[in-house]
Design a protein around this motif. Structure first.
Motif, short mmCIF file in Angstrom:
data_model
loop_
_atom_site.label_atom_id
_atom_site.label_comp_id
_atom_site.label_asym_id
_atom_site.label_seq_id
_atom_site.Cartn_x
_atom_site.Cartn_y
_atom_site.Cartn_z
N ASP A 164 21.60 -7.76 7.76
CA ASP A 164 20.48 -7.67 6.81
C ASP A 164 20.20 -6.23 6.37
OD1 ASP A 164 20.23 -10.35 6.99
OD2 ASP A 164 18.27 -10.37 7.97
N LEU A 165 20.77 -5.28 7.09
CA LEU A 165 20.52 -3.88 6.74
C LEU A 165 21.54 -3.33 5.75
CD1 LEU A 165 19.49 -2.37 10.19
CD2 LEU A 165 18.00 -3.14 8.33
N ARG A 166 22.64 -4.05 5.55
CA ARG A 166 23.68 -3.53 4.64
C ARG A 166 23.14 -3.24 3.23
NH1 ARG A 166 28.97 -4.43 6.98
NH2 ARG A 166 28.83 -6.02 8.59
N PRO A 167 22.46 -4.22 2.59
CA PRO A 167 21.96 -3.92 1.23
C PRO A 167 20.93 -2.79 1.24
CG PRO A 167 21.14 -6.05 2.01
CD PRO A 167 22.19 -5.62 2.98
N TRP A 168 20.14 -2.71 2.28
CA TRP A 168 19.16 -1.61 2.36
C TRP A 168 19.86 -0.26 2.35
CZ3 TRP A 168 13.76 -1.64 2.61
CH2 TRP A 168 13.16 -2.90 2.70
N PRO A 176 0.81 -1.23 0.00
CA PRO A 176 0.00 0.00 0.00
C PRO A 176 0.84 1.28 0.00
CG PRO A 176 -0.36 -1.33 2.02
CD PRO A 176 0.87 -1.82 1.35
N LEU A 177 2.16 1.14 -0.01
CA LEU A 177 3.02 2.30 0.23
C LEU A 177 2.93 3.35 -0.87
CD1 LEU A 177 5.13 3.57 2.08
CD2 LEU A 177 6.87 2.14 1.02
N GLU A 178 2.88 2.89 -2.12
CA GLU A 178 2.87 3.88 -3.22
C GLU A 178 1.65 4.79 -3.17
OE1 GLU A 178 4.23 3.64 -7.00
OE2 GLU A 178 6.04 2.50 -6.51
N SER A 179 0.48 4.20 -2.86
CA SER A 179 -0.71 5.06 -2.83
C SER A 179 -0.62 6.05 -1.67
CB SER A 179 -1.99 4.23 -2.77
OG SER A 179 -2.07 3.54 -1.55
N ASN A 180 -0.04 5.61 -0.56
CA ASN A 180 0.20 6.54 0.56
C ASN A 180 1.12 7.67 0.15
OD1 ASN A 180 -1.14 5.91 3.02
ND2 ASN A 180 0.05 4.03 3.15
N LEU A 181 2.16 7.32 -0.60
CA LEU A 181 3.13 8.34 -1.02
C LEU A 181 2.52 9.30 -2.03
CD1 LEU A 181 6.26 6.05 -1.04
CD2 LEU A 181 6.11 8.24 0.17
N GLU A 182 1.67 8.77 -2.91
CA GLU A 182 0.97 9.66 -3.85
C GLU A 182 0.17 10.72 -3.10
OE1 GLU A 182 0.89 10.47 -6.96
OE2 GLU A 182 2.42 8.97 -7.35
N GLU A 183 -0.53 10.25 -2.06
CA GLU A 183 -1.33 11.17 -1.26
C GLU A 183 -0.42 12.17 -0.54
OE1 GLU A 183 -3.87 9.24 1.61
OE2 GLU A 183 -4.63 11.16 2.37
N ASP A 197 9.81 -6.03 1.36
CA ASP A 197 10.50 -6.49 0.16
C ASP A 197 11.54 -5.44 -0.27
OD1 ASP A 197 10.14 -8.51 -2.35
OD2 ASP A 197 10.61 -6.48 -3.04
N LEU A 198 12.78 -5.87 -0.35
CA LEU A 198 13.87 -4.94 -0.63
C LEU A 198 13.73 -4.29 -2.01
CD1 LEU A 198 16.64 -3.63 0.02
CD2 LEU A 198 17.73 -5.74 -0.74
N THR A 199 13.51 -5.11 -3.02
CA THR A 199 13.47 -4.59 -4.39
C THR A 199 12.35 -3.58 -4.58
OG1 THR A 199 14.31 -6.74 -5.10
CG2 THR A 199 13.45 -5.27 -6.81
N LYS A 200 11.15 -3.97 -4.12
CA LYS A 200 10.02 -3.05 -4.25
C LYS A 200 10.25 -1.77 -3.45
CE LYS A 200 6.27 -6.44 -4.59
NZ LYS A 200 5.18 -7.05 -3.81
N SER A 201 10.79 -1.92 -2.25
CA SER A 201 11.00 -0.76 -1.39
C SER A 201 11.99 0.22 -2.02
CB SER A 201 11.51 -1.21 -0.01
OG SER A 201 10.57 -2.07 0.61
N ILE A 202 13.06 -0.33 -2.59
CA ILE A 202 14.08 0.53 -3.19
C ILE A 202 13.51 1.25 -4.41
CG2 ILE A 202 16.33 0.56 -4.36
CD1 ILE A 202 16.51 0.18 -1.31
N ALA A 203 12.70 0.52 -5.19
CA ALA A 203 12.08 1.16 -6.36
C ALA A 203 11.19 2.33 -5.92
CB ALA A 203 11.28 0.13 -7.15
N THR A 204 10.47 2.11 -4.83
CA THR A 204 9.58 3.15 -4.32
C THR A 204 10.39 4.35 -3.82
OG1 THR A 204 7.97 1.47 -3.69
CG2 THR A 204 7.75 3.63 -2.65
N ILE A 205 11.48 4.06 -3.14
CA ILE A 205 12.33 5.15 -2.63
C ILE A 205 12.93 5.94 -3.80
CG2 ILE A 205 14.56 5.58 -1.50
CD1 ILE A 205 13.71 3.43 0.57
#
Lengths: 355, 355
Positions: free
Chosen positions: A120-124, A53-60, A93-101
């Motif tokens: 686990d935070l290194r790639p993030w 749901p993150l992208e719709s939140n960010l749009e708002e 999800d790392l990939t989706k999250s990074i794309a959103t960022i």
């Protein structure tokens, strides 16, 4: 009042001292997070463990920022969204999250709850910095001195969110309050000469007004995160029954408890074992202590959902995650009032102490 | 720095802000308590749950006070002994204790751990006030808002010691830290208009240096009690092994734990059920968690006593009661140095925050 020049440079719209709103799952959506930044704080959107749901939140959020006199010039000038996003790294999800960022360029990404810390935070951290050219600052929540050192050495975060045992919702099952954790983290980083000039400490856990803020500054933090206080804000996306229970509850040290039962009754079973969550004691907890099986407890929770707002309370079952500061929260206020009050009260206290 | 005029009037030798030393059982004897008062703090002798050694401790305290340039004039002029006594009211004999108070007239009597709060404390407060004509001030330790209200209404104490969850040794098994407890107690008393001008709040739990002290003042306390910090004082009556373990331990939120096991292995079984104690995690605790019987655990503890100073440590069994502030205590110091450092650091912090 003492300023943190890194925070002022990275988030130039903020007032001093920094008030951040916690990325409370399902509750910290666009209206709250933008209202907090608009009022001179730093609002975090909840990305949680499921970022769909993150992208719709960010749009708002983008639309709300464009309407803000305070925030629009910064956003127009930099392309950086003046709200942060909080991730629960054991699930997100790392990939989706990074794309959103990459697409929305939030001013900060807050990491919490990885299966393994800091690995686990290194790639993030690396990917966030790469895709926004370092514009999205890295916040990492820690609950022990060992975690602070490990994260500081491995990731060079911009901010360590130092969470103490009073905090509501999720945190380490075993930890100190900010009274000892903030100073000990500060000393431990200084002793190891770990970037103490570039890593800001922000306190979390039990801060609900200017007294907690002034105490956080005295302990060595540059600002504070508040969660429970914003549960009772006008802009929080929260059921009326939940919010009323936050306003009702008092004597937070005994009316709330740290437990995993509030996850178990909701079928949320993937948190790493070192975490639990602090919530107001209710029938789910009492029944669990008295030996009820998770299966039965969860079934009763599911039934309780039908009660709607009446499902919250000490004699009910819906989860009221809240910190020990719940007894200091007695009034529903706009986010802007909360922030103005905290800053004013903290300043008054510091002035009075000096006399 | 802001002053509490009641404290200044009752203990005219103290410096501001007030630093009190906790009445730590077996450890806070005459040398530590008099050294603390001599340095401008307020030292408490441990009366504990068995007051039979108390008179000889007080005799020694009287002799030390008579040798003190700072304290002797007050004692000579008033007949009031400038140290307090802490009682564990679930065990201490009322008649003997009152006779001792009448004879030695300590400046304060600190009550903690009655079977029933506030009822069991009524005769204590009444008799202490009667036999010293109100010269021995009444301190009562509380750990929840409900206890604070009940005690304030029933006893009109001079001081409420507001103990948070970070504290070492005994306290409520379930409580908030001082971050939320001090302000919520303050608000609750004010809301009920309970003698807020005559009851001083003193914070306890996690305060080990000037940062904790400055935070306590910001939260609304008039001073602070320190226990763990004074475990590593030159004047504490403490085994070298215990003191070394306090100096060694760090990351206090995870290296210590609240438990009743440290009482059980020592055969101390009469604490009311709502209390436990925070100590550094050691083999007694690990074995208890893994299911060892109290009988076997206690037998191993008894054997460990033969090791002397080597009996303390994470891989040993002798009890290291200490608070989460243990990681801030890294140096053995004289009580006078501890107090001077705390006051100076707190003043420096408050000055810096104002800038």
């Amino acid at each position: 009042m003492s300023q943190d020049s890194n925070l002022q440079a990275d988030y130039p719209w903020i007032k001093t001292p920094l008030v951040a709103s916690a990325p409370m799952l399902n509750i910290a959506t666009a209206p709250l997070s933008v209202a907090v930044s608009e009022a001179g704080g730093l609002g975090f959107l909840a990305g949680g463990f499921d970022v769909s749901p993150l992208e719709s939140n960010l749009e708002e959020a983008v639309q709300l920022v464009k309407q803000s006199t305070r925030l629009e010039p910064f956003y127009a000038g930099t392309g950086i969204l003046p709200v942060g996003i909080g991730f629960l790294n054991w699930g997100a999800d790392l990939t989706k999250s990074i794309a959103t960022i990459e697409k929305y360029r939030p001013c900060a990404a807050w990491f919490f709850g990885p299966k393994s810390i800091p690995d686990d935070l290194r790639p993030w951290a690396e990917k966030v910095r790469t895709v926004t050219d370092g514009k999205t600052k890295i916040w990492v929540q820690i609950g022990t001195v060992a975690e602070a050192i490990a994260v500081a050495e491995a990731l060079s975060p911009d901010v360590l969110v130092v969470q103490g045992s009073d905090a509501g919702g999720h945190g380490l099952a075993q930890s100190a309050s900010i009274v000892t954790l903030v100073p000990e983290v500060k000393d431990a980083l200084a002793k190891r000469q770990i970037k103490t000039d570039t890593i800001s400490l922000v306190a979390a856990g039990g801060i609900a007004d200017g007294r907690g803020m002034a105490a956080s500054l005295a302990l060595g933090a540059s600002g504070a995160v508040m969660g429970t206080r914003f549960l009772a804000s006008s802009e929080a996306k929260i059921a009326r029954g939940y919010q009323d229970e936050v306003l009702r509850a008092s004597d937070g040290g005994t009316s709330s408890v740290r437990s995993t039962v509030y996850d178990r009754v909701r079928g949320i079973l993937s948190w790493p074992a070192r975490y639990d969550g602090r919530g107001i004691i209710n029938k789910s907890y009492i029944d669990a202590v008295n030996g009820m099986s998770d299966e039965e407890n969860r079934a009763l929770y599911e039934e309780e959902l039908r009660k709607g707002d009446l499902g919250w309370g000490p004699d009910a079952r819906l989860t009221t995650y809240a910190g020990t500061g719940v007894g200091l929260v007695n009034e529903r206020l706009r986010a802007a009032e909360i922030i103005a009050n905290v800053i004013q009260e903290a300043q008054d206290i510091i002035r009075r102490l000096k006399e």
